[in-house]
Motif scaffolding. Structure first.
Motif, PDB file in Angstrom:
ATOM      1  N   SER A   1       5.931  -9.111 -10.163  1.00 43.81           N
ATOM      2  CA  SER A   1       7.037  -9.302  -9.317  1.00 43.81           C
ATOM      3  C   SER A   1       8.016  -8.307  -9.239  1.00 43.81           C
ATOM      4  O   SER A   1       8.408  -8.140  -7.868  1.00 43.81           O
ATOM      5  N   ARG A   2       8.015  -7.556  -9.782  1.00 47.14           N
ATOM      6  CA  ARG A   2       8.961  -6.463  -9.792  1.00 47.14           C
ATOM      7  C   ARG A   2       8.441  -5.190  -8.711  1.00 47.14           C
ATOM      8  O   ARG A   2       9.015  -4.962  -7.715  1.00 47.14           O
ATOM      9  N   LEU A   3       7.175  -5.185  -8.778  1.00 45.04           N
ATOM     10  CA  LEU A   3       6.539  -4.271  -7.853  1.00 45.04           C
ATOM     11  C   LEU A   3       6.473  -5.019  -6.322  1.00 45.04           C
ATOM     12  O   LEU A   3       6.853  -4.329  -5.419  1.00 45.04           O
ATOM     13  N   LEU A   4       6.243  -6.324  -6.157  1.00 38.21           N
ATOM     14  CA  LEU A   4       6.382  -6.962  -5.144  1.00 38.21           C
ATOM     15  C   LEU A   4       7.728  -7.039  -4.544  1.00 38.21           C
ATOM     16  O   LEU A   4       7.920  -6.880  -3.399  1.00 38.21           O
ATOM     17  N   ALA A   5       8.403  -7.243  -5.487  1.00 33.77           N
ATOM     18  CA  ALA A   5      10.101  -7.130  -4.849  1.00 33.77           C
ATOM     19  C   ALA A   5      10.485  -5.749  -4.336  1.00 33.77           C
ATOM     20  O   ALA A   5      11.279  -5.629  -3.657  1.00 33.77           O
ATOM     21  N   GLU A   6       9.956  -4.567  -4.850  1.00 29.71           N
ATOM     22  CA  GLU A   6      10.261  -3.278  -4.301  1.00 29.71           C
ATOM     23  C   GLU A   6       9.810  -3.227  -2.764  1.00 29.71           C
ATOM     24  O   GLU A   6      10.091  -2.336  -2.339  1.00 29.71           O
ATOM     25  N   VAL A   7       8.815  -4.147  -2.607  1.00 27.20           N
ATOM     26  CA  VAL A   7       8.306  -4.038  -1.093  1.00 27.20           C
ATOM     27  C   VAL A   7       9.055  -4.925  -0.224  1.00 27.20           C
ATOM     28  O   VAL A   7       8.970  -4.951   1.132  1.00 27.20           O
TER      29      VAL A   7
ATOM     30  N   ALA B   1       0.983  -1.144   0.066  1.00 22.74           N
ATOM     31  CA  ALA B   1       0.018   0.052  -0.056  1.00 22.74           C
ATOM     32  C   ALA B   1       0.927   1.263   0.135  1.00 22.74           C
ATOM     33  O   ALA B   1       0.700   2.123  -0.669  1.00 22.74           O
ATOM     34  N   ASP B   2       1.858   1.299   0.872  1.00 30.33           N
ATOM     35  CA  ASP B   2       2.941   2.336   0.877  1.00 30.33           C
ATOM     36  C   ASP B   2       3.655   2.636  -0.479  1.00 30.33           C
ATOM     37  O   ASP B   2       3.649   3.662  -0.896  1.00 30.33           O
ATOM     38  N   ARG B   3       3.965   1.516  -0.797  1.00 30.20           N
ATOM     39  CA  ARG B   3       4.827   1.591  -2.299  1.00 30.20           C
ATOM     40  C   ARG B   3       3.808   2.224  -3.354  1.00 30.20           C
ATOM     41  O   ARG B   3       4.200   3.025  -4.252  1.00 30.20           O
ATOM     42  N   LEU B   4       2.788   1.520  -3.459  1.00 35.68           N
ATOM     43  CA  LEU B   4       1.570   2.250  -4.625  1.00 35.68           C
ATOM     44  C   LEU B   4       1.207   3.745  -4.422  1.00 35.68           C
ATOM     45  O   LEU B   4       1.113   4.534  -5.441  1.00 35.68           O
ATOM     46  N   ALA B   5       1.156   4.167  -3.106  1.00 38.66           N
ATOM     47  CA  ALA B   5       1.003   5.519  -2.886  1.00 38.66           C
ATOM     48  C   ALA B   5       2.290   6.248  -3.062  1.00 38.66           C
ATOM     49  O   ALA B   5       2.008   7.569  -3.907  1.00 38.66           O
ATOM     50  N   GLY B   6       3.362   5.769  -2.978  1.00 35.26           N
ATOM     51  CA  GLY B   6       4.596   6.598  -3.232  1.00 35.26           C
ATOM     52  C   GLY B   6       4.681   6.580  -4.730  1.00 35.26           C
ATOM     53  O   GLY B   6       5.324   7.558  -5.168  1.00 35.26           O
ATOM     54  N   LEU B   7       4.553   5.499  -5.633  1.00 37.32           N
ATOM     55  CA  LEU B   7       4.402   5.485  -6.927  1.00 37.32           C
ATOM     56  C   LEU B   7       3.596   6.697  -7.763  1.00 37.32           C
ATOM     57  O   LEU B   7       3.904   7.425  -8.710  1.00 37.32           O
TER      58      LEU B   7
END
Length: 187
Positions: free
Chosen positions: A66-72, A11-17
């Protein structure tokens, strides 16, 4: 990492993007077709995304799932032991995704284990990255995969290779669940 921790970091990463791009929730809603309220709840961690919703977000952010999930996740080690492999579940669609060999800087490929319960059906409107190369090897059960308007039925031992340019669909006809290995190569 536990599933609820992963959801919070996601959730934090999606908001950040979204913020990195300078987009409002309204603009992101227009780009994805996802309601503003759903995006807001997702970014606050009040809801967990479905596979289809996450795919739409990955497409506008030009990332594979996978890339998105790896970023978290923290930086993955060279050796990824089974207990350390991130597992993500979409309870609504019946999709379970294990990142066996997560994305890593300097590497273009990743290996994912996918599982679908009987009757599960996941449709993706667009690929997260146009031209994404996929190799799908069925380990157990059967799955129907549609890409470029062509439907393919795969059974244990079969492998389908293609590049994703448009909509795709994964369907488990049953009566047994399907388990498959997905090798993804970034263009």
């Amino acid at each position: 990492m536990r599933g609820d921790e992963l959801d919070v970091r996601l959730a934090d990463r999606l908001a950040g993007l979204r913020v990195e791009r300078g987009w409002s929730l309204e603009e992101l809603a227009g780009r994805t077709g996802i309601s503003r309220s759903s995006l807001s709840r997702l970014e606050r961690g009040e809801i967990s995304p479905t596979a289809a919703l996450l795919n739409k977000l990955c497409a506008v952010y030009e990332r594979t799932m996978s890339r998105l999930l790896a970023e978290v996740e923290s930086e993955p080690p060279q050796l990824v032991r089974a207990p350390a492999q991130a597992v993500w579940r979409d309870e609504q669609s019946g999709f379970v995704r294990r990142s066996v060999s997560p994305p890593h800087p300097g590497l273009r490929g990743e290996l994912v284990e996918g599982r679908l319960r009987p009757g599960a059906d996941i449709a993706y409107d667009v690929p997260p990255v146009a031209g994404l190369e996929q190799h799908i090897w069925v380990l157990e059960g059967a799955v129907e995969i549609t890409s470029a308007g062509r439907a393919h039925t795969l059974r244990a031992g079969d492998c389908l290779r293609f590049r994703v340019w448009g909509p795709s669909r994964f369907h488990c006809p049953g009566p047994e669940p399907v388990r498959y290995a997905l090798f993804v190569v970034l263009p």
